[in-house]
Scaffold this motif. Structure first.
Motif, PDB file in Angstrom:
ATOM      1  N   GLY A  39       0.809  -1.208   0.000  1.00 36.60           N
ATOM      2  CA  GLY A  39       0.000   0.000   0.000  1.00 36.60           C
ATOM      3  C   GLY A  39       0.847   1.265   0.000  1.00 36.60           C
ATOM      4  N   ILE A  40       1.900   1.285   0.815  1.00 41.08           N
ATOM      5  CA  ILE A  40       2.777   2.460   0.870  1.00 41.08           C
ATOM      6  C   ILE A  40       3.470   2.681  -0.471  1.00 41.08           C
ATOM      7  CG2 ILE A  40       4.871   3.386   1.935  1.00 41.08           C
ATOM      8  CD1 ILE A  40       4.021   2.005   4.529  1.00 41.08           C
ATOM      9  N   LEU A  41       4.023   1.606  -1.034  1.00 38.44           N
ATOM     10  CA  LEU A  41       4.711   1.732  -2.317  1.00 38.44           C
ATOM     11  C   LEU A  41       3.739   2.124  -3.431  1.00 38.44           C
ATOM     12  CD1 LEU A  41       7.175  -1.310  -2.204  1.00 38.44           C
ATOM     13  CD2 LEU A  41       7.691   1.108  -1.852  1.00 38.44           C
ATOM     14  N   GLY A  42       2.493   1.619  -3.356  1.00 39.74           N
ATOM     15  CA  GLY A  42       1.492   2.006  -4.344  1.00 39.74           C
ATOM     16  C   GLY A  42       1.177   3.494  -4.278  1.00 39.74           C
ATOM     17  N   LEU A  43       1.043   4.042  -3.065  1.00 37.81           N
ATOM     18  CA  LEU A  43       0.796   5.475  -2.909  1.00 37.81           C
ATOM     19  C   LEU A  43       1.973   6.302  -3.397  1.00 37.81           C
ATOM     20  CD1 LEU A  43      -0.945   5.583   0.595  1.00 37.81           C
ATOM     21  CD2 LEU A  43      -1.993   6.051  -1.640  1.00 37.81           C
ATOM     22  N   VAL A  44       3.195   5.857  -3.081  1.00 41.32           N
ATOM     23  CA  VAL A  44       4.397   6.549  -3.561  1.00 41.32           C
ATOM     24  C   VAL A  44       4.414   6.575  -5.086  1.00 41.32           C
ATOM     25  CG1 VAL A  44       6.914   6.408  -3.697  1.00 41.32           C
ATOM     26  CG2 VAL A  44       5.769   6.074  -1.501  1.00 41.32           C
ATOM     27  N   ALA A  45       4.087   5.433  -5.699  1.00 39.70           N
ATOM     28  CA  ALA A  45       4.061   5.366  -7.160  1.00 39.70           C
ATOM     29  C   ALA A  45       3.003   6.303  -7.740  1.00 39.70           C
ATOM     30  CB  ALA A  45       3.803   3.922  -7.605  1.00 39.70           C
ATOM     31  N   PHE A  46       1.830   6.350  -7.117  1.00 40.19           N
ATOM     32  CA  PHE A  46       0.757   7.197  -7.633  1.00 40.19           C
ATOM     33  C   PHE A  46       1.135   8.675  -7.562  1.00 40.19           C
ATOM     34  CE2 PHE A  46      -3.207   9.611  -7.160  1.00 40.19           C
ATOM     35  CZ  PHE A  46      -3.865   9.215  -8.319  1.00 40.19           C
ATOM     36  N   ILE A  47       1.789   9.070  -6.472  1.00 40.57           N
ATOM     37  CA  ILE A  47       2.149  10.487  -6.294  1.00 40.57           C
ATOM     38  C   ILE A  47       3.294  10.883  -7.221  1.00 40.57           C
ATOM     39  CG2 ILE A  47       3.073  12.185  -4.667  1.00 40.57           C
ATOM     40  CD1 ILE A  47       1.615  10.624  -2.443  1.00 40.57           C
ATOM     41  N   PHE A  48       4.380  10.096  -7.205  1.00 41.53           N
ATOM     42  CA  PHE A  48       5.579  10.502  -7.939  1.00 41.53           C
ATOM     43  C   PHE A  48       5.544  10.066  -9.404  1.00 41.53           C
ATOM     44  CE2 PHE A  48       7.011  10.646  -3.545  1.00 41.53           C
ATOM     45  CZ  PHE A  48       7.726  11.837  -3.526  1.00 41.53           C
ATOM     46  N   PHE A  49       5.145   8.832  -9.670  1.00 38.38           N
ATOM     47  CA  PHE A  49       5.160   8.333 -11.046  1.00 38.38           C
ATOM     48  C   PHE A  49       3.923   8.742 -11.820  1.00 38.38           C
ATOM     49  CE2 PHE A  49       7.447   4.425  -9.071  1.00 38.38           C
ATOM     50  CZ  PHE A  49       8.524   5.225  -8.746  1.00 38.38           C
ATOM     51  N   GLY A  50       2.804   8.982 -11.085  1.00 38.82           N
ATOM     52  CA  GLY A  50       1.564   9.349 -11.746  1.00 38.82           C
ATOM     53  C   GLY A  50       1.310  10.837 -11.735  1.00 38.82           C
ATOM     54  N   VAL A  51       0.888  11.366 -10.584  1.00 43.22           N
ATOM     55  CA  VAL A  51       0.502  12.782 -10.487  1.00 43.22           C
ATOM     56  C   VAL A  51       1.660  13.711 -10.825  1.00 43.22           C
ATOM     57  CG1 VAL A  51      -0.377  14.553  -8.938  1.00 43.22           C
ATOM     58  CG2 VAL A  51      -1.268  12.216  -8.790  1.00 43.22           C
ATOM     59  N   MET A  52       2.854  13.411 -10.317  1.00 39.95           N
ATOM     60  CA  MET A  52       4.010  14.289 -10.528  1.00 39.95           C
ATOM     61  C   MET A  52       4.921  13.783 -11.646  1.00 39.95           C
ATOM     62  SD  MET A  52       4.933  14.996  -6.501  1.00 39.95           S
ATOM     63  CE  MET A  52       6.352  16.006  -6.934  1.00 39.95           C
ATOM     64  N   GLY A  53       4.424  12.885 -12.485  1.00 41.38           N
ATOM     65  CA  GLY A  53       5.238  12.335 -13.553  1.00 41.38           C
ATOM     66  C   GLY A  53       5.565  13.360 -14.630  1.00 41.38           C
ATOM     67  N   PRO A  54       6.648  13.167 -15.388  1.00 40.31           N
ATOM     68  CA  PRO A  54       7.029  14.106 -16.448  1.00 40.31           C
ATOM     69  C   PRO A  54       6.076  14.024 -17.635  1.00 40.31           C
ATOM     70  CG  PRO A  54       8.458  12.179 -16.478  1.00 40.31           C
ATOM     71  CD  PRO A  54       7.588  12.048 -15.257  1.00 40.31           C
ATOM     72  N   ASN A  55       5.859  15.140 -18.273  1.00 39.67           N
ATOM     73  CA  ASN A  55       4.956  15.192 -19.428  1.00 39.67           C
ATOM     74  C   ASN A  55       5.762  15.013 -20.713  1.00 39.67           C
ATOM     75  OD1 ASN A  55       2.581  15.417 -20.815  1.00 39.67           O
ATOM     76  ND2 ASN A  55       2.503  17.658 -20.724  1.00 39.67           N
ATOM     77  N   GLU A  56       6.450  13.877 -20.811  1.00 40.09           N
ATOM     78  CA  GLU A  56       7.278  13.563 -21.971  1.00 40.09           C
ATOM     79  C   GLU A  56       6.918  12.177 -22.484  1.00 40.09           C
ATOM     80  OE1 GLU A  56       9.410  15.544 -23.392  1.00 40.09           O
ATOM     81  OE2 GLU A  56       9.497  17.166 -21.927  1.00 40.09           O
ATOM     82  N   THR A  57       7.462  11.846 -23.655  1.00 40.23           N
ATOM     83  CA  THR A  57       7.282  10.516 -24.222  1.00 40.23           C
ATOM     84  C   THR A  57       8.578   9.735 -24.040  1.00 40.23           C
ATOM     85  OG1 THR A  57       5.665  11.251 -25.850  1.00 40.23           O
ATOM     86  CG2 THR A  57       6.785   9.173 -26.283  1.00 40.23           C
ATOM     87  N   THR A  58       8.495   8.614 -23.365  1.00 42.11           N
ATOM     88  CA  THR A  58       9.666   7.782 -23.099  1.00 42.11           C
ATOM     89  C   THR A  58       9.823   6.755 -24.219  1.00 42.11           C
ATOM     90  OG1 THR A  58       9.264   8.029 -20.728  1.00 42.11           O
ATOM     91  CG2 THR A  58      10.765   6.285 -21.412  1.00 42.11           C
ATOM     92  N   SER A  59      11.067   6.612 -24.678  1.00 45.35           N
ATOM     93  CA  SER A  59      11.348   5.680 -25.768  1.00 45.35           C
ATOM     94  C   SER A  59      12.222   4.543 -25.257  1.00 45.35           C
ATOM     95  CB  SER A  59      12.044   6.410 -26.923  1.00 45.35           C
ATOM     96  OG  SER A  59      12.406   5.498 -27.942  1.00 45.35           O
ATOM     97  N   PHE A  60      11.784   3.306 -25.485  1.00 48.85           N
ATOM     98  CA  PHE A  60      12.545   2.126 -25.083  1.00 48.85           C
ATOM     99  C   PHE A  60      12.957   1.349 -26.335  1.00 48.85           C
ATOM    100  CE2 PHE A  60       9.765   3.000 -21.454  1.00 48.85           C
ATOM    101  CZ  PHE A  60      10.695   3.042 -20.421  1.00 48.85           C
ATOM    102  N   GLY A  61      14.249   1.327 -26.607  1.00 51.99           N
ATOM    103  CA  GLY A  61      14.751   0.559 -27.738  1.00 51.99           C
ATOM    104  C   GLY A  61      14.716  -0.930 -27.450  1.00 51.99           C
TER     105      GLY A  61
END
Length: 439
Positions: A39-61
């Motif tokens: 639950g803690i890691l899920g909330l951390v992911a939602f805040i940092f990776f979701g709400v505060m995530g960068p507005n860019e397109t990530t490219s994976f070769g």
């Protein structure tokens, strides 16, 4: 109504149930540790990776230049991708919490799926915020497998030792001793393969010392392991300063084991570089995982080893030589760890330096626990830690906004989180760490 009798454990008297008492085996209570951590890691992911995530397109070769055919790069919008993955993470955490309210443990696939999704979300976030938001996914995975090689060998050493009832804290010393011996023998003989063989012998010798003191003289196994780590570190550091540096060409120029490409197979996208473009040590890693797993769980030898680790008294009554089995298993585990140590000086770089193992023996010990004392589980746990190690190097190069100090501690942070919570309830062999005195 007929009741099914329950056989008592060997060596323990049978206690009949009281009148009206059920014969059902009581289950251990389910703890809140894993659901809360998810639950803690899920909330951390939602805040940092979701709400505060960068507005860019990530490219994976996905493909490399040597592949048969080129696959297009995977384009992922960082902000929507982070939100979707973090919501899935919160869903898994909520499912684990729901099961806890029903006094049921989360099934094994829940933490595994959580780890995969969390790593994917972290990758999208950290690469999307970099100066150059693109990364070679194939190179990242292949490099992670390479860095995991010594961890896999170290964790296999721990599996062999603990399955037979001996706690092996000396994995760090075995890796370091193998690295040093491989370097000096390969330098003197001019043959890296002789260095590889010498590394196995060095690891076995260190393990024999562990076995002698912990099995014959009944010294606390953890204390012996810690002392061996300090002893090997001191001896190799002293010899490096006084012998190797005095004549580098003669004593510290081991050369490298060749990278062997298997034709055709090595050109398959993604899996080709991982499985079919390895050094001799890399191929030995796959063989060792398979052989140890088959040996432990599919042979009479493995049955005896596990019996000694679970109930040595019962094994003794069946004619198994408990202490001899422990001694030779610990020795074999040391030889395997020594081969892993040769990776540092014969594959990664072509020389020895002080403390070249860098604490990876302790990470291998964590992989052993995270993998639940199973060779295959330890292998995948080691891959996770190797992935974290490789990731912190790559994201620093591409210019991530994450502080470099945080990225440097990423492999160890993953280790702590994995062992502390994601592993769930895990039981080592019952006689692990307990000396056996016949009589």
């Amino acid at each position: 109504m007929s009741a099914t009798a329950i056989s008592p454990l060997p060596g323990k008297p049978e206690t009949p149930p009281a009148a009206g008492e059920s014969l059902a085996v009581s289950a251990k209570p389910v703890t809140w540790k894993t659901p809360v951590l998810l639950g803690i890691l899920g909330l951390v992911a939602f805040i940092f990776f979701g709400v505060m995530g960068p507005n860019e397109t990530t490219s994976f070769g996905i493909s490399t230049s040597g592949d048969f055919f080129q696959l297009p790069a995977l384009q992922v919008p960082a902000l929507p991708g982070g939100i979707v993955l973090s919501v899935l993470l919160l869903g898994l955490a909520a499912y684990a919490i729901y099961l806890k309210t029903k006094d049921r443990a989360a099934p094994g696939w829940v933490p595994i799926a959580f780890i995969v999704l969390f790593v994917a979300a972290f990758l999208i976030w950290v690469v999307g915020g970099a100066r150059t938001p693109n990364i070679s996914l194939a190179g990242l995975i292949a490099g992670s497998v390479t860095l995991a090689v010594p961890l896999v060998f170290g964790s296999l050493s721990g599996v062999l030792c603990e399955r037979v009832g001996v706690v092996n804290i000396a994995i760090e010393g075995q890796l370091l001793g193998g690295a040093f011996t491989a370097a000096i023998v390969a330098s003197v003989t001019g043959n890296p393969f002789m260095g590889l063989l010498a590394a196995a012998v060095a690891g076995a010798v260190i393990s024999m010392v562990l076995a002698l003191f912990s099995i014959k003289y009944l010294v606390n196994q953890i204390i012996v392991g810690v002392v061996l780590n300090v002893l090997v570190s001191g001896v190799t550091g002293f010899l490096f300063s006084t012998v190797m540096q005095a004549n580098t060409d003669l004593f510290n120029s081991p050369g490298r084991l060749p990278i062997i490409d298997i034709p055709v197979l090595s050109s398959i996208p993604i899996i080709g570089p991982i499985l079919f473009r390895q050094s001799v040590v890399g191929y030995l890693m796959y063989i060792a995982v398979f052989v140890v797993w088959v040996g432990l769980f599919k042979t009479k030898w493995g049955l005896r080893v596990r019996a000694v680790g679970e109930h040595p008294q019962a094994a003794d009554t069946m004619g198994i030589k408990v202490n001899a089995t422990r001694f030779w298993n610990v020795t074999l585990g040391g030889a395997i760890a020594g081969i892993g140590g040769s990776f540092f000086t014969l594959v990664a770089i072509d020389s020895f330096t002080k403390e070249i193992s860098g604490g990876r023996g302790f990470i291998a010990l964590a992989a052993l626990i995270f993998g639940r004392w199973n060779p295959i589980g330890a292998f995948f746990a080691a891959l996770l830690f190797g992935f974290a190690d490789n990731l912190q190097s790559i994201v620093t190069i591409i210019g991530t906004p994450v502080p470099s100090q945080f990225m440097a501690m990423l492999p160890y942070l993953v280790t702590v989180l994995a062992v502390a919570g994601l592993v769930g309830r895990s039981r080592p062999p019952a006689a692990s760490g307990i000396p056996y005195v016949k009589g």
